[in-house]
Design a protein around this motif. Structure first.
Motif, PDB file in Angstrom:
ATOM      1  N   TYR A  40       0.844  -1.193   0.000  1.00 30.38           N
ATOM      2  CA  TYR A  40       0.000   0.000   0.000  1.00 30.38           C
ATOM      3  C   TYR A  40       0.885   1.252   0.000  1.00 30.38           C
ATOM      4  CZ  TYR A  40      -3.516  -3.387   1.488  1.00 30.38           C
ATOM      5  OH  TYR A  40      -4.347  -4.480   1.569  1.00 30.38           O
ATOM      6  N   THR A  41       0.476   2.233  -0.796  1.00 31.91           N
ATOM      7  CA  THR A  41       1.205   3.502  -0.851  1.00 31.91           C
ATOM      8  C   THR A  41       0.393   4.578  -0.133  1.00 31.91           C
ATOM      9  OG1 THR A  41       2.236   2.933  -2.961  1.00 31.91           O
ATOM     10  CG2 THR A  41       2.197   5.265  -2.356  1.00 31.91           C
ATOM     11  N   TYR A  42       1.026   5.189   0.863  1.00 31.87           N
ATOM     12  CA  TYR A  42       0.372   6.236   1.652  1.00 31.87           C
ATOM     13  C   TYR A  42       0.998   7.592   1.344  1.00 31.87           C
ATOM     14  CZ  TYR A  42      -1.710   2.552   4.525  1.00 31.87           C
ATOM     15  OH  TYR A  42      -2.432   1.469   4.965  1.00 31.87           O
ATOM     16  N   GLU A  43       0.147   8.608   1.287  1.00 34.33           N
ATOM     17  CA  GLU A  43       0.604   9.991   1.154  1.00 34.33           C
ATOM     18  C   GLU A  43      -0.004  10.799   2.295  1.00 34.33           C
ATOM     19  OE1 GLU A  43       0.898  13.610  -2.156  1.00 34.33           O
ATOM     20  OE2 GLU A  43      -0.645  12.060  -2.361  1.00 34.33           O
ATOM     21  N   VAL A  44       0.837  11.573   2.998  1.00 31.66           N
ATOM     22  CA  VAL A  44       0.388  12.371   4.138  1.00 31.66           C
ATOM     23  C   VAL A  44       0.751  13.826   3.858  1.00 31.66           C
ATOM     24  CG1 VAL A  44       0.504  12.692   6.634  1.00 31.66           C
ATOM     25  CG2 VAL A  44       0.764  10.394   5.656  1.00 31.66           C
ATOM     26  N   GLN A  45      -0.216  14.736   4.091  1.00 37.37           N
ATOM     27  CA  GLN A  45      -0.062  16.129   3.668  1.00 37.37           C
ATOM     28  C   GLN A  45      -0.764  17.054   4.656  1.00 37.37           C
ATOM     29  OE1 GLN A  45      -1.909  16.873  -0.176  1.00 37.37           O
ATOM     30  NE2 GLN A  45      -0.263  18.281  -0.719  1.00 37.37           N
ATOM     31  N   GLY A  46      -0.054  18.105   5.103  1.00 32.38           N
ATOM     32  CA  GLY A  46      -0.652  19.090   5.987  1.00 32.38           C
ATOM     33  C   GLY A  46      -1.483  20.104   5.222  1.00 32.38           C
ATOM     34  N   VAL A  47      -2.480  20.686   5.911  1.00 35.50           N
ATOM     35  CA  VAL A  47      -3.361  21.690   5.320  1.00 35.50           C
ATOM     36  C   VAL A  47      -3.404  22.897   6.251  1.00 35.50           C
ATOM     37  CG1 VAL A  47      -5.650  22.181   4.390  1.00 35.50           C
ATOM     38  CG2 VAL A  47      -4.762  19.832   4.328  1.00 35.50           C
TER      39      VAL A  47
END
Length: 372
Positions: free
Chosen positions: A330-337
């Motif tokens: 599984y490929t995860y992407e984490v990003q702040g807003v």
């Protein structure tokens, strides 16, 4: 003595100006003292005149003044070179004259801040007693303030935005924490009394940190804005503009006419910090994937798995557990807003293996006759 030298002449060309000291009076050992390309202090000049102020000079010394053009083929002709001399004396704080020739007049001169004629001014009521503000929401109150007359209000940068009289105006000073686009606004649904604002921003660094030089250093203004989704008061102001890290800016906020009260000045960078420190751990017993990352100042954090949003968590969280996954990669992407602005993301791959409770592990080996 102090010299002022300029090429202001509405019929002249785009000039550049340099001043040298020539101690040998034969041009063989000159030292450059000052220079200027374009200025904006004097009224009634050509578009790009040059202006050198507050240049200390001594009697009996030869000075060379060099006047040129912006570039080859870009100008030339007939103009005027003006040289004014003034002997500096101690500042008198109530005569309307820049006696010590430092560019600041009367109570705007730091020499006069403690003078009886300049005391009794409420903090924030004038530029020279501006209130320091910081990133985020800053409480503001214009109830103690009078209407400033200097510098004159210039709304030419924001015509047609509902500008008013800049009445009961106050002054706030801000140092930019990063080089980025910013929002500076007065949106506050809880504003009491002060529900119609006008805002002007000056480049205080370009003004030499001198309130007397603010005229001509306005960089943005706004009367009324309707950009923010709110809730906001009816006639808040919003400016979007680029600021430079370490530079200081003077923010002047007044009211359309007679509104006084309290509100909020918000200063917000439109950049969002990139995600850092993303790591992953898997549990083959449960099929859980645990994601961890460094803490940062986000409003929220979005997480996607294989390109699909699976969660949006509070901005102060530093981990997330994805439950019950089948074996696989599984490929995860984490990003702040931050205020709807996405920061740089980080990506990590999690490999989830299955485990059925086996008690033995069997290795198949070739060419090896001993295992330690």
């Amino acid at each position: 003595m102090v010299a002022e030298i300029h090429t202001c002449d509405p019929l002249a060309w785009d000039t550049d100006l340099l001043v040298y000291e020539d101690p040998t009076n034969d041009c063989s050992a000159m030292t450059e003292l000052a220079c200027n390309g374009d200025a904006s202090v004097l009224p009634g000049c050509q578009g790009f005149y040059s202006h050198i102020q507050f240049l200390s000079v001594s009697a009996g010394v030869t000075y060379r003044i060099r006047v040129g053009s912006y570039g080859l083929g870009t100008g030339g002709g007939v103009g005027t070179l003006t040289v004014n001399m003034q002997i500096a004396t101690p500042e008198i704080c109530d005569d309307g004259i820049d006696n010590d020739v430092d560019g600041a007049i009367d109570c705007l001169d730091s020499d006069c801040f403690a003078d009886p004629s300049c005391t009794g001014i409420a903090t924030g009521d004038e530029c020279f007693v501006a209130i320091e503000v910081f990133d985020g929401a800053n409480p503001i109150d214009n109830q103690p303030f009078t209407t400033s007359t200097d510098p004159p209000v210039d709304y030419t940068l924001c015509p047609g935005t509902g500008n008013g009289a800049m009445a009961f105006d106050g002054w706030w000073e801000y140092e930019a924490t990063e080089t980025a686009d910013y929002w500076i606004h007065t949106c506050d649904p809880g504003a009491v009394g002060w529900n119609d604002t006008d805002v002007i921003v000056y480049d205080f660094t370009a003004a030499g940190f001198d309130c007397a030089n603010l005229a001509g250093n306005e960089i943005a203004c706004n009367g009324d804005s309707f950009i923010l989704p709110g809730p906001c008061q009816n006639w808040y102001s919003l400016i979007e503009l680029p600021l430079v890290a370490g530079n200081r800016y003077m923010i002047r906020i007044g009211t359309y006419s007679v509104f006084v009260g309290t509100g909020t000045l918000t200063i917000q960078s439109l950049t969002c910090p990139p995600m850092t420190g993303l790591s992953v751990a898997t549990d083959c017993n449960t099929g859980e994937v645990t994601l961890s990352w460094d803490a940062n100042a986000y409003d929220s954090i979005d997480l996607t798995r294989d390109g699909v949003l699976i969660a949006s968590v509070p901005g102060n969280d530093t981990s997330y557990v994805d439950l019950g996954l089948a074996p696989g990669s599984y490929t995860y992407e984490v990003q702040g807003v931050c205020a709807g602005i996405f920061g740089g993301s980080e990506t990590v791959v999690a490999n989830v293996a299955s485990y059925g409770g086996e008690s033995d592990v069997i290795f198949g080996l070739e060419g090896v006759d001993q295992i330690d």
